[in-house]
Design an enzyme around this catalytic site. Structure first.
Site, PDB file in Angstrom:
ATOM      1  N   TYR A   1      12.779  -4.326   6.418  1.00 13.15           N
ATOM      2  CA  TYR A   1      11.195  -3.981   6.951  1.00 13.15           C
ATOM      3  C   TYR A   1      11.049  -4.736   8.133  1.00 13.15           C
ATOM      4  O   TYR A   1      11.245  -5.962   8.413  1.00 13.15           O
ATOM      5  CB  TYR A   1      10.345  -4.283   5.860  1.00 13.15           C
ATOM      6  CG  TYR A   1       8.818  -4.057   6.534  1.00 13.15           C
ATOM      7  CD1 TYR A   1       8.342  -2.609   6.935  1.00 13.15           C
ATOM      8  CD2 TYR A   1       7.905  -5.065   6.613  1.00 13.15           C
ATOM      9  CE1 TYR A   1       7.146  -2.460   7.356  1.00 13.15           C
ATOM     10  CE2 TYR A   1       6.540  -4.509   7.143  1.00 13.15           C
ATOM     11  CZ  TYR A   1       6.117  -3.612   7.537  1.00 13.15           C
ATOM     12  OH  TYR A   1       4.970  -3.173   7.866  1.00 13.15           O
TER      13      TYR A   1
ATOM     14  N   ASP B   1      15.574 -10.516  12.231  1.00  8.70           N
ATOM     15  CA  ASP B   1      14.273 -10.732  12.052  1.00  8.70           C
ATOM     16  C   ASP B   1      14.080 -11.800  11.088  1.00  8.70           C
ATOM     17  O   ASP B   1      14.204 -11.548   9.585  1.00  8.70           O
ATOM     18  CB  ASP B   1      13.702  -9.450  11.468  1.00  8.70           C
ATOM     19  CG  ASP B   1      12.232  -9.232  11.114  1.00  8.70           C
ATOM     20  OD1 ASP B   1      11.670 -10.366  11.176  1.00  8.70           O
ATOM     21  OD2 ASP B   1      11.811  -8.415  11.045  1.00  8.70           O
TER      22      ASP B   1
ATOM     23  N   LYS C   1       4.835 -15.219   9.762  1.00 10.84           N
ATOM     24  CA  LYS C   1       4.620 -15.920   8.321  1.00 10.84           C
ATOM     25  C   LYS C   1       4.551 -17.318   8.551  1.00 10.84           C
ATOM     26  O   LYS C   1       3.529 -18.016   8.952  1.00 10.84           O
ATOM     27  CB  LYS C   1       5.706 -15.330   7.442  1.00 10.84           C
ATOM     28  CG  LYS C   1       5.413 -13.853   7.330  1.00 10.84           C
ATOM     29  CD  LYS C   1       6.023 -13.060   6.172  1.00 10.84           C
ATOM     30  CE  LYS C   1       5.332 -11.625   5.872  1.00 10.84           C
ATOM     31  NZ  LYS C   1       6.447 -10.591   6.122  1.00 10.84           N
TER      32      LYS C   1
HETATM   33  C1  LIG Z   1       6.389  -9.317   7.184  1.00  8.43           C
HETATM   34  C2  LIG Z   1       7.286  -8.834   7.691  1.00  8.43           C
HETATM   35  C3  LIG Z   1       7.142  -8.370   8.960  1.00  8.43           C
HETATM   36  C4  LIG Z   1       5.920  -7.922   9.687  1.00  8.43           C
HETATM   37  O1  LIG Z   1       5.283  -8.974   9.860  1.00  8.43           O
HETATM   38  P1  LIG Z   1       3.285  -8.624  10.202  1.00  8.43           P
HETATM   39  O2  LIG Z   1       2.857  -9.906  10.242  1.00  8.43           O
HETATM   40  O3  LIG Z   1       3.115  -8.079   8.802  1.00  8.43           O
HETATM   41  O4  LIG Z   1       3.148  -7.648  11.047  1.00  8.43           O
HETATM   42  C5  LIG Z   1       8.488  -8.217  10.198  1.00  8.43           C
HETATM   43  N1  LIG Z   1       9.687  -8.415   9.352  1.00  8.43           N
HETATM   44  C6  LIG Z   1       9.774  -8.738   8.130  1.00  8.43           C
HETATM   45  C7  LIG Z   1      11.081  -9.373   8.039  1.00  8.43           C
HETATM   46  C8  LIG Z   1       8.720  -9.201   7.495  1.00  8.43           C
HETATM   47  O5  LIG Z   1       8.920  -9.644   6.137  1.00  8.43           O
END
Ligand SMILES: *Cc1c(COP(=O)(O)O)cnc(C)c1O
Length: 431
Positions: A144, A239, A267
């Site tokens: 994701y 990511d 995060k």
């Molecule tokens: C949470 C997450 C996102 C999206 O971040 P948001 O702040 O919710 O938009 C993108 N990539 C990864 C791997 C994530 O865990």
């Protein structure tokens, strides 16, 4: 354990918020029942509107590596806030946080801050396309990267397929340049690059997957992605919005043995406030406006409160003691769970890297999205609710990671393990 207050608040919320929530997983659709409304977080615990206390393994889906309401974060926020909350002009805090990130990610030269992980990955692929002047983004099934139109694709059966959107409202045109391959499938990477190498702008991956539950990559798989990107001139993008600072003291590059061309963060770097970032060597980042032709902007980007909470967090992570404590807690927890699994003969496995882990109801560690889909979802639902009833707050889906914080302690460990033991014994009797 009753949830009268949460039930009442949820009923009212649904009158004015879509599904009563502002992010879908919070609605408990995957597990059923009423979402628990929280009113307070203290260290490793949260308290709900019905005044039940829980040990929290959600931690806002990862950001709270220092736990809730950490005194140093509260102090820095109070201090920053006194001087105003946003300016739309540069502040020193932004440079300080960028430098702190560079100290953890030595291959990074320049950083651009945004306000969410979604924004960061959307911008990162725009840069990759701008730099390479190519169209295809390769992603992996079950990873994701936020709700970016062109990345809302997980479909693709067996072999590589070019995009089928996961969401209504996403045009086929938006996903037609997104290729979806199976995570950990090196052969598919070879095949896809052989056929489409010259059109690939970037390979985007979670270097430790967390959004299909925790799946640790084969090192060979990541190395092959690196080799192909080098060979055809595509960018490798990690990511690390979720796994950054969680699998080791810093990023994932050291233990994976591969450095990406660009990294996406979020995060943890916001210390519990909205923040994201993308970062790379200057030669890549200088494509971004105002220096280069790739446009990207944000009214609240680099917000002082988010910058100061993030900076305080990273400074506390710097000397590595927090990581050691997290690693120690999580490894004890996971081996305790594994003992419970053995003792009760449950069909379950625990996947873990650093301070993130997932309990899967299956016999062998899943290596891909389809393996996670084959797990026993009915058992997960029962487990989720039984644990909640024991005072353990877990993410309400088999496709999420659990997290630990610097403030989870021995009492939490004992209580969590005795709860799991009680729940597994109950399952065993029932079967
Ligand atoms: C949470 C997450 C996102 C999206 O971040 P948001 O702040 O919710 O938009 C993108 N990539 C990864 C791997 C994530 O865990």
């Amino acid at each position: 354990m009753n949830h009268y207050q949460s039930e009442s608040l949820f009923n009212i919320a649904q009158q004015s918020l879509v599904g009563g929530v502002n992010s879908p997983v919070r609605a408990y659709k995957a597990v059923g029942g009423t979402p628990v409304f929280l009113k307070k977080g203290i260290g490793s615990h949260v308290v709900c509107e019905d005044n039940h206390d829980y040990i929290d393994y959600v931690l806002s889906y990862g950001p709270l590596i220092l736990g809730h309401a950490h005194p140093d974060i509260l102090e820095t926020l109070a201090k920053t806030m006194q001087a105003g909350t946003t300016f739309g002009a540069p502040t020193q805090l932004e440079t300080d946080l960028a430098e702190a990130i560079k100290s953890f990610y030595p291959y990074v030269e320049k950083v651009r801050f945004v306000s969410s992980g979604t924004e960061a990955s959307m911008s990162a692929i725009r840069v990759a396309r701008g730099v390479t002047k190519r169209s295809i983004v390769v992603k992996f099934k079950g990873c994701y990267h936020g709700h970016v139109d062109s990345l809302l694709v997980a479909a693709g059966s067996g072999s590589a397929t070019l995009g089928v959107a996961d969401s209504a409202g996403v045009l086929l045109d938006s996903v037609s340049h997104t290729a979806v391959l199976d995570y950990n499938n090196t052969q598919q990477v070879h095949d896809f690059f052989k056929d489409h190498g010259d059109d690939i702008a970037c390979v985007l991956m979670e270097p430790v997957a967390g959004n299909m539950g925790v799946i640790v990559p084969d090192l060979d798989f990541v190395a092959v992605c690196r080799q192909w990107c080098d060979k055809v001139g595509a960018l490798l993008v990690f990511d690390e919005v979720m796994c950054g600072f969680r699998t080791q003291r810093s990023g994932t590059h050291e233990w994976i043995g591969v450095e990406p061309d660009m990294v996406i963060l979020g995060k943890v770097i916001g210390g519990g406030l909205p923040c994201g970032a993308y970062a790379a060597k200057a030669a890549i980042m200088d494509y971004v406006a105002p220096l280069g032709p790739v446009y990207q902007a944000g009214t609240l980007s680099g917000n002082p409160l988010a910058m100061s909470a993030g900076l305080t967090t990273l400074r506390l992570l710097e000397d590595g003691t927090v990581f050691k404590a997290l690693d120690n807690y999580t490894s004890q927890l996971v081996s305790g769970i594994e003992n419970c699994i053995q003792a009760t003969d449950m069909s379950a496995v625990v996947s873990r890297k650093g301070s993130m882990f997932t309990l899967f109801f299956t016999d062998t560690l899943p290596q891909s999205f389809s393996a996670v889909q084959a797990c026993d979802q009915t058992l997960f639902k029962a487990f989720f609710h039984a644990m909640l009833n024991q005072g353990i707050f877990l993410p309400p889906s088999q496709y999420e990671a659990c997290f630990t914080s610097a403030l989870h302690d021995d009492n939490d460990l004992r209580k969590t393990l005795s709860s799991i033991e009680a729940v597994f014994s109950m399952f065993k009797k029932a079967s």
